[in-house]
Design an enzyme around this catalytic site. Structure first.
Site, PDB file in Angstrom:
ATOM      1  N   CYS B  99       0.924  -1.200   0.221  1.00  0.00           N
ATOM      2  CA  CYS B  99       0.188   0.215   0.345  1.00  0.00           C
ATOM      3  C   CYS B  99       0.937   0.808   0.259  1.00  0.00           C
ATOM      4  O   CYS B  99       2.176   1.161  -0.600  1.00  0.00           O
ATOM      5  CB  CYS B  99      -0.828  -0.317   1.180  1.00  0.00           C
ATOM      6  SG  CYS B  99      -2.511   1.475   1.533  1.00  0.00           S
ATOM      7  N   THR B 100       0.439   2.433   0.843  1.00  0.00           N
ATOM      8  CA  THR B 100       1.082   3.838   0.554  1.00  0.00           C
ATOM      9  C   THR B 100       2.865   2.870   1.596  1.00  0.00           C
ATOM     10  O   THR B 100       3.321   4.463   0.758  1.00  0.00           O
ATOM     11  CB  THR B 100       0.476   4.590   1.785  1.00  0.00           C
ATOM     12  OG1 THR B 100       0.227   4.418   3.137  1.00  0.00           O
ATOM     13  CG2 THR B 100      -0.626   4.743   0.405  1.00  0.00           C
TER      14      THR B 100
END
Lengths: 211, 211
Positions: B99-100
């Site tokens: 993800c981020t």
């Protein structure tokens, strides 16, 4: 309406965190639902990973939740006669389990005569509670919904999100967690039973199941 | 060989727990690998869920790990200049993100000229670190592997399990977590862009991204 995730020692974190991530995202779209993680007593709870979990509340502080979600794990088998846990599970209007968490629903008396599922390696153990074991990703029978092993908690939670808030909200939750799974390992030409059988024995032995 | 999962405030638990469940299962088959969850300091770490996580060790107690796994979350954007975190990430022989978390790899200088991915809502932000953003479930480029949003951590971890221990071990891990996903919501006839755009804005706003 409280959706209470039950935390007890030696839980499998993914059983709990998968549906918790889904239903907490749901609550941002539908604030009438609130997710909480409850344990019998406040404080840290050990898991089957090098990770300790601390819930947000306790059984007594969140009585009679709308829904209880019970994860599984090796700890399940040590808590099948845990009166506080079983009583709390019975206090909810709806009960959901992931993986071996269904055995706790069974021990609480919630599966008698009901279709239910569990982790594939222990599915037959549901029979001891009068349940009708079915090998499905998740099963709803009346107010009780049971899911298959570990990762199935994500699927059942998205199904519940759709039921509670409609398909478009559930789709936004699915987008938020980017749930477009691509399991990398194929089974073509693989002797699956040859891999399953030793794993079934190992998992059951670790759980103390000698049948 | 240590596989160190990095824990920092306001992480998204599923980003971390998905691959941790997979790679800890791997370590039961291949004990030369050990999973640890490390934070800058010992003690509880808040998340974006009603759940607090406590790691098993600290950066200083597990120096120079073989592999570091960096989850994402809204907290990512507050830790892009966290010197202790970036230094720890750089100390590993291999870096993985979910993800981020890829933005932390970028901020650590690991993505320059490399193909990389992230959560779909922030994928373009990788360009600021000299990365080549690609919309794939996961991407490996040299010693750096990045995965898409949240649930993609399970897929990339199974891929890593296959790489580290072979397909049969990875298949047993996949069986152990019963990873046969059945996302319940179909997209046929649904205007996906109409659902994505407000969600993209909401996620970027929550992250403080004003571009």
């Amino acid at each position: 309406m409280d959706i209470a995730f039950v935390l007890y020692p030696e839980v499998t974190p993914l059983d709990l965190v998968g549906p918790l991530q889904v239903l907490t995202a749901l609550s941002t779209f539908e604030p009438s639902y609130r997710t909480v993680v409850v344990s019998a007593e406040p404080g840290p709870v050990a898991t089957d990973l090098p990770l300790t979990l601390v819930g947000s509340s306790t059984f007594s502080a969140v009585p009679d939740p709308y829904m209880v979600v019970v994860p599984g794990g090796l700890g399940t088998f040590k808590h099948l006669a845990d009166a506080a846990l079983l009583s709390y599970v019975r206090s909810a209007s709806r009960a959901v389990s992931v993986c071996t968490g269904s055995l706790i629903l069974g021990a609480a008396g919630l599966l008698s005569g009901r279709r239910a599922t569990s982790h594939w390696a222990v599915l037959d153990a549901l029979g001891a509670y009068g349940a009708i074991p079915v090998a499905e990703r998740w099963v709803s029978d009346g107010p009780v919904t049971t899911a298959a092993g570990v990762s199935a908690g994500i699927d059942v939670a998205l199904h519940l999100a759709e039921e509670l808030a409609g398909a478009d909200v559930a789709r936004q939750v699915q987008l938020a967690i980017e749930y477009e799974p691509e399991p990398p390992l194929a089974w073509d030409g693989v002797d699956r039973a040859a891999l399953e059988e030793p794993l079934r024995r190992a998992l059951r032995s670790a759980a103390g199941l000698e049948f």
